[in-house]
Every structure is written in C-alpha cells, then in structure tokens.
Design a protein around this motif. Structure first.
Motif, PDB file in Angstrom:
ATOM      1  N   ASN A 135       0.803  -1.219   0.000  1.00 12.29           N
ATOM      2  CA  ASN A 135       0.000   0.000   0.000  1.00 12.29           C
ATOM      3  C   ASN A 135       0.839   1.273   0.000  1.00 12.29           C
ATOM      4  OD1 ASN A 135      -3.088  -0.328   0.053  1.00 12.29           O
ATOM      5  ND2 ASN A 135      -2.366  -2.010   1.329  1.00 12.29           N
ATOM      6  N   SER A 139       1.290   3.964  -3.026  1.00 13.00           N
ATOM      7  CA  SER A 139       0.970   5.367  -2.772  1.00 13.00           C
ATOM      8  C   SER A 139       2.097   6.310  -3.162  1.00 13.00           C
ATOM      9  CB  SER A 139       0.627   5.576  -1.281  1.00 13.00           C
ATOM     10  OG  SER A 139      -0.567   4.917  -0.934  1.00 13.00           O
ATOM     11  N   ALA A 148      -5.056   7.759  -5.042  1.00 13.23           N
ATOM     12  CA  ALA A 148      -6.353   7.080  -5.080  1.00 13.23           C
ATOM     13  C   ALA A 148      -6.624   6.488  -6.460  1.00 13.23           C
ATOM     14  CB  ALA A 148      -7.474   8.043  -4.690  1.00 13.23           C
ATOM     15  N   ILE A 151      -4.473   3.290  -6.646  1.00 10.59           N
ATOM     16  CA  ILE A 151      -5.062   2.244  -5.816  1.00 10.59           C
ATOM     17  C   ILE A 151      -6.354   1.730  -6.446  1.00 10.59           C
ATOM     18  CG2 ILE A 151      -5.999   1.707  -3.535  1.00 10.59           C
ATOM     19  CD1 ILE A 151      -4.079   3.725  -2.338  1.00 10.59           C
ATOM     20  N   SER A 152      -7.089   2.612  -7.131  1.00 12.21           N
ATOM     21  CA  SER A 152      -8.303   2.178  -7.828  1.00 12.21           C
ATOM     22  C   SER A 152      -7.972   1.234  -8.972  1.00 12.21           C
ATOM     23  CB  SER A 152      -9.072   3.396  -8.360  1.00 12.21           C
ATOM     24  OG  SER A 152      -9.600   4.174  -7.307  1.00 12.21           O
ATOM     25  N   GLY A 155      -7.136  -1.850  -7.507  1.00 19.30           N
ATOM     26  CA  GLY A 155      -8.372  -2.387  -6.957  1.00 19.30           C
ATOM     27  C   GLY A 155      -9.203  -3.128  -7.986  1.00 19.30           C
ATOM     28  N   TYR A 304     -14.628   1.478  -9.072  1.00 15.73           N
ATOM     29  CA  TYR A 304     -13.213   1.719  -9.375  1.00 15.73           C
ATOM     30  C   TYR A 304     -13.058   2.384 -10.737  1.00 15.73           C
ATOM     31  CZ  TYR A 304     -11.352  -0.858  -5.398  1.00 15.73           C
ATOM     32  OH  TYR A 304     -11.016  -1.260  -4.134  1.00 15.73           O
ATOM     33  N   GLN A 317      -9.912  13.345  -3.769  1.00 13.74           N
ATOM     34  CA  GLN A 317     -10.070  12.131  -2.978  1.00 13.74           C
ATOM     35  C   GLN A 317     -11.077  12.342  -1.854  1.00 13.74           C
ATOM     36  OE1 GLN A 317      -5.551  10.370  -3.520  1.00 13.74           O
ATOM     37  NE2 GLN A 317      -5.953  11.719  -1.819  1.00 13.74           N
ATOM     38  N   LEU A 356     -14.542   3.396  -3.488  1.00  9.79           N
ATOM     39  CA  LEU A 356     -13.501   4.430  -3.461  1.00  9.79           C
ATOM     40  C   LEU A 356     -13.097   4.834  -2.057  1.00  9.79           C
ATOM     41  CD1 LEU A 356     -14.693   6.726  -6.401  1.00  9.79           C
ATOM     42  CD2 LEU A 356     -13.089   4.815  -6.441  1.00  9.79           C
ATOM     43  N   TRP A 358     -11.416   2.944   0.515  1.00 11.15           N
ATOM     44  CA  TRP A 358     -10.021   2.588   0.816  1.00 11.15           C
ATOM     45  C   TRP A 358      -9.044   3.411  -0.025  1.00 11.15           C
ATOM     46  CZ3 TRP A 358      -7.594  -1.265   3.972  1.00 11.15           C
ATOM     47  CH2 TRP A 358      -6.226  -1.408   3.725  1.00 11.15           C
ATOM     48  N   PRO A 359      -9.249   3.508  -1.365  1.00 11.79           N
ATOM     49  CA  PRO A 359      -8.302   4.283  -2.169  1.00 11.79           C
ATOM     50  C   PRO A 359      -8.148   5.728  -1.716  1.00 11.79           C
ATOM     51  CG  PRO A 359      -9.704   2.975  -3.591  1.00 11.79           C
ATOM     52  CD  PRO A 359     -10.270   2.866  -2.206  1.00 11.79           C
TER      53      PRO A 359
END
Length: 435
Positions: A135, A139, A148, A151-152, A155, A304, A317, A356, A358-359
C-alpha cells in the motif's frame, strides 16, 4: 518535486510519473489479495455446513481469523520490511500465504475447525505483511495527489479476483455442500453424518493445493524480478513536518486507521455477509445466494472505473470519499426498508458505495509522514481488523440480542459510514499544516 521521467525518479518518495513495472507488480499483488480475502464469502457458509456449526456467529469467525491477523501482525510486518526492504518483504509475504494455504489440508483431514481457522489466520499474516508493503509502495511510486487513482487501478485487479474466487470456490465447495445437506438430514446415525461431513471437507484439498503451488512459483519468480526500492526518508516536503519525532504527532494517521477499521468493516458486511443475509431473506434464488459476494464485487469494479476516470482530474479524494459514504447510508436504509431481491440488490450495490473509500482513506492517512511512512502504513493496516470485529457485532445483535437481521445490519453499517464522513470532511486535516 523533480519532473524527471527517468527510472531514477523511484529514488524519491513522490516521483512525477508512475513507473510501469512497480505498478504492474502491485496489480498482481492486489489480485492475490483479492482472491484470498474474498474467498471468505464462500468459506463462511461452507464452514457452517462442513463443521456442523450451530450459529452464523460461529461461522463469522472465518472473517475474524482472517482480519484479526492484521491487528497483531501489521507492526511486526513494518519491522520486517524495515529490516529486509520492500522487495524481500513482498516475497516473504507470498511464501507465508502459500504455507497458510497448505494448512487447509490437515484441517480437512482432521475435521478441525480450530486448525481451519489457524490456516486462515496464517494466510491473514501473509496478507498483513503484503498489505503493509504494497500500500505505501503504491501510494508513493507516483504523486500522492493521484494515489487514489493508482489504488483504484490496482483495486480493479483485487475485485476481479474477488469475483472469481467465490465463483470458483462456490462451484467446488458450495455445490457439494448443498448436495450434502439433504444427505445429512436423511442420515440416521452419527457415524453416517461424520462420514458425509468428512467427504465434504475433502473438497478443500484441490483448490488449496493448487493455490499453494501457484503462490510458491510466484514467489520464486518475484525474487528474481528487479523491483526498485522506494526511499521514503524524504517524503515530507514540508520542513516543519520533518521536525516531528513520533507518529503520535500525526493525529490524522490514527483517525485514518479508525476510518480504515470502519471501511473494511462495511466492505466485509456487504461482501462476505451478503450470502447469509440473502438466505435470511428467504425468497432469494439459490444462484444469488451462492454467488452473492461476486455481485457486490462487480459493483465495486464499476466504482473503481469511476474513480480511475475522475480522480483527481474532476474530483478530489476527499470529495469522492464523502459522496461514497453518503450513498452507502442511503443504500443501507433502502435495503432495510425493502425485502426479497430488492433488498439483496441494494446490499450488493453497497459495493459501489464502498469502492472508493479505501483508495481515498489510505493516502490521506499517511500523507506527510515522511520517514514514518512504513510504520504509519502498519498503523493503517491494523485498522483492517474492522473486518474481524464488525461481522461479529452484527452476528451478536442478530443471534444473541434477537434483533431482526435487517435492523442489525442497519445498526452496524450506518455508524461506520458516519465516522468515515467525519474523516473525509475534517479528520484528515487534524494536525496537518494547511496551505
């Protein structure tokens, strides 16, 4: 911030552009995480039948065993990564996942629910190490403002695997469990019942041996892939932030960890508990109950896609987080006020609302942590324990306090969403120097 597009940009904490190889490897990791994590959606009803458990609360220990590992193992994982680096930490995590997969075999052979949960906990340990490494890596291999979005993208792979896992395991495990149910009801002796249950448990062999072999092969390949290390020591661009000596001087980190706690809690409720929720509704066709997790994750994939297209170009975000949580509250209320397939679909639609969160939460929680990034990531990962606790809260309300299952769902979901709205609006700003 350097505008260089050369690979050496990875030596900085926030390179201007995202390098392809680290991004591709991260997507592979998220696929593995998704497959193992969302297999719980099938293992919950399977374990209740195969181990002859009396209540849903006992079956929910499947999610507890998986997610509680994050709470206990995240900080040790941070220490391991600090000692051996991101790359070796990622390889080690895959090996641990393989070992956990092999433990399902003696659990099945000995009809031991305790060993079954231990196997899931060991897998959770591997996932804690993997999450703690991947993670922050994801990032900081590009600008924090677009974290984000990255990460999406990862995801998408996570949730695609999550859709595949319950379908595969549902086909291999639940079909057999449903067929065995009639035989169990017709059995006249305890010995006959035990024979049927043992045959059911043997169905764990093929998928988990195959998974273990795949993971070990992947670990060997990964070991020889040149994956660049990312230096987080100079991540914080604000010289005032560099004077801070402890993570306890970053309150937004701990508020973010609590947001992750509730985020994962509602994700598990919508993704893993939806199967038992559908069975409680009573009028939902078998095809929906057996593959319920896949429907939730399908809607998460749509979310996502929206995030990839809009963050940060059209929406921040923080704004995405506020919108998603508000939709989550609305869909939860509608699911409680309706019945049958309508209620089922609105629980599944929570995947869209949760997509969205967690991201957006993770990069907000570790923003500006500089040389504390690795330990901060571990603190955030500890919040994944929400997936261990929240289903138990739901099960306790339903099975022991006698609250209607839909209202128990409401009482567990809405407070979690309300806190996430608080973090999105105000909590992520606390203790940070504002421009």
């Amino acid at each position: 911030m350097s505008s260089s597009t050369q690979p050496s940009a990875l030596d900085n904490a926030q390179p201007q552009k995202t390098a392809f190889l680290p991004m591709a490897i991260c997507c592979a990791f998220f696929f593995i995480l998704g497959f193992i994590t969302w297999a719980n959606g099938s293992l919950i009803p399977f374990s209740k039948k195969a181990f002859n458990l009396e209540t849903d609360l006992q079956a929910y220990l499947v999610t507890t065993a998986s997610y509680i590992a994050y709470f206990f193992m995240a900080l040790p994982s941070s220490w391991i990564i600090k000692k051996i680096g991101f790359h070796n930490g990622l390889v080690t995590s895959i090996v641990v996942l393989g070992v956990g997969s092999l433990l399902f075999i003696p659990a099945a052979d000995n009809s031991s629910y305790g060993l079954f949960l231990t196997a899931i906990f060991v897998q959770g340990t591997g996932m804690a190490l993997l999450q703690t490494a991947v993670n922050p890596y994801l990032s900081i291999i590009g600008p924090i403002e677009s974290a984000a979005q990255r990460i999406s993208i990862a995801g998408v792979f996570n949730k695609t695997a999550g859709i595949i896992a319950p379908i595969v395991l549902g086909t291999l495990l639940l079909k057999g469990a449903n067929a065995s149910q009639a035989r169990l009801e017709a059995a006249t002796t305890e010995a006959e019942r035990n024979t049927i249950l043992n045959e059911l448990l043997q169905q764990l062999h093929t998928p988990y041996i195959a998974l273990a072999v795949f993971l070990f092969i992947f670990a060997v390949i990964l070991k020889f892939v040149k994956l660049p290390e990312v230096n987080t020591e100079d991540e914080s661009a604000d010289s005032a932030e560099k004077t801070k000596k402890s993570i306890f001087q970053y309150p937004h980190l701990f508020l973010g960890a609590l947001a992750i706690f509730f985020c994962v809690g509602v994700e598990v409720m919508a993704g893993d508990i939806i199967g038992t929720y559908a069975r409680e509704l009573g009028t939902v066709p078998q095809i929906f109950t057996d593959n319920a997790t896949a429907f939730t994750l399908g809607f998460m994939l749509i979310g996502y896609g929206i995030g990839i297209a809009t963050i940060p170009r059209f929406i921040s975000q923080q704004a995405a987080l506020r919108i998603c949580t508000s939709i989550g509250i609305l869909f939860t209320i509608i699911s409680v006020l309706t019945t049958g397939l309508t209620s089922f679909w609105f629980v599944a639609l929570l995947g869209l609302a949760n997509s969205l969160m967690w991201p957006a939460i993770f990069p907000l929680g570790i923003k500006g942590l500089g040389n504390f990034t690795k330990i901060a990531s571990a603190v955030m990962i500890m919040g994944i324990a929400g997936g261990a606790i929240w289903p138990l809260v739901y099960g306790y309300l339903k099975d022991h306090l006698g609250i209607d299952f839909q209202h128990a769902f409401l009482y567990t979901m809405v407070p979690a969403y309300l806190y996430i709205i608080y973090f999105a609006s105000w909590g992520h700003k606390i203790g940070q120097k504002q421009a």
